[in-house]
Design a protein around this motif. Structure first.
Motif, short mmCIF file in Angstrom:
data_model
loop_
_atom_site.label_atom_id
_atom_site.label_comp_id
_atom_site.label_asym_id
_atom_site.label_seq_id
_atom_site.Cartn_x
_atom_site.Cartn_y
_atom_site.Cartn_z
N THR A 10 1.39 4.77 3.90
CA THR A 10 0.77 3.47 4.13
C THR A 10 0.26 2.90 2.81
N LEU A 11 0.56 1.63 2.56
CA LEU A 11 0.04 0.92 1.39
C LEU A 11 -0.95 -0.12 1.88
N THR A 20 -3.32 0.65 -2.60
CA THR A 20 -3.54 2.08 -2.56
C THR A 20 -2.49 2.67 -1.63
N VAL A 21 -1.81 3.71 -2.10
CA VAL A 21 -0.80 4.38 -1.30
C VAL A 21 -1.41 5.65 -0.71
N ASP A 22 -1.42 5.73 0.61
CA ASP A 22 -1.84 6.92 1.33
C ASP A 22 -0.56 7.60 1.80
N PHE A 23 -0.27 8.76 1.26
CA PHE A 23 0.97 9.44 1.55
C PHE A 23 0.98 10.15 2.91
N PRO A 29 -3.62 13.39 -2.96
CA PRO A 29 -4.46 12.24 -3.31
C PRO A 29 -3.70 10.91 -3.16
N ASP A 30 -4.48 9.87 -2.92
CA ASP A 30 -3.91 8.53 -2.88
C ASP A 30 -3.46 8.13 -4.28
N LEU A 31 -2.63 7.13 -4.36
CA LEU A 31 -2.11 6.63 -5.63
C LEU A 31 -2.32 5.12 -5.67
#
Length: 153
Positions: A10-11, A20-23, A29-31
């Motif tokens: 999810t971005l 924020t990218v939630d993998f 960790p988020d990116l």
């Protein structure tokens, strides 16, 4: 499709063009991703850099896997990725090419044994082969409608 055959992430928009990218993977960790200036603030890699990193990472991991399975000791691996931008017939910017150079640190004796892996490893790289052969992309826009607020006088 079975659960093992799927992945999701999810971005979420932060501000400007930063997301924020939630993998969706516990412990990962988020990116933060962002467009470079002048469009964004450059607070993280943009999509083109992420794609290039994914190709480079996948090729590096595939090569390492093959070498390690072949009992070839790798003391280090440097992967350099260079991309070029081109414009399509409508003048839209596209990634025209990605060049990857893999430099594993091996002894001369081990280098002589790498031949089979050099023939095979690219075929096992999920990302590179998917990009090379085109990935089907489906897009849906589903607006989340905000409730109208009445003005308070």
């Amino acid at each position: 499709m079975a659960q093992a055959d799927r992945f999701a992430l999810t971005l979420t928009l932060q501000d400007g063009y930063a997301f924020t990218v939630d993998f969706g993977h516990e412990g990962m960790p988020d990116l933060e991703v962002d467009e470079p200036p002048p469009l964004g603030a450059g607070r993280g890699p943009n999509a083109a850099r992420l794609l290039a990193a994914a190709v480079g990472n996948c090729l590096g991991a595939s090569l390492l896997y093959c070498l390690r399975r072949s009992k070839i000791e790798v003391h280090g691996l440097r992967t350099e990725v260079e991309g070029t931008f081109v414009r399509n017939e409508r003048g839209r910017m596209r990634i025209g090419e990605i060049r990857v150079t893999l430099a594993p640190d091996v002894t001369p004796e081990q280098r002589e044994r790498m031949g089979r892996c050099l023939e095979l490893f690219e075929d096992f790289c999920i990302v590179t082969e998917s990009v090379r052969h085109g990935i089907k992309v489906e897009v849906a826009v589903e607006p989340a409608l905000l409730q109208a607020t009445s003005a308070i006088s």
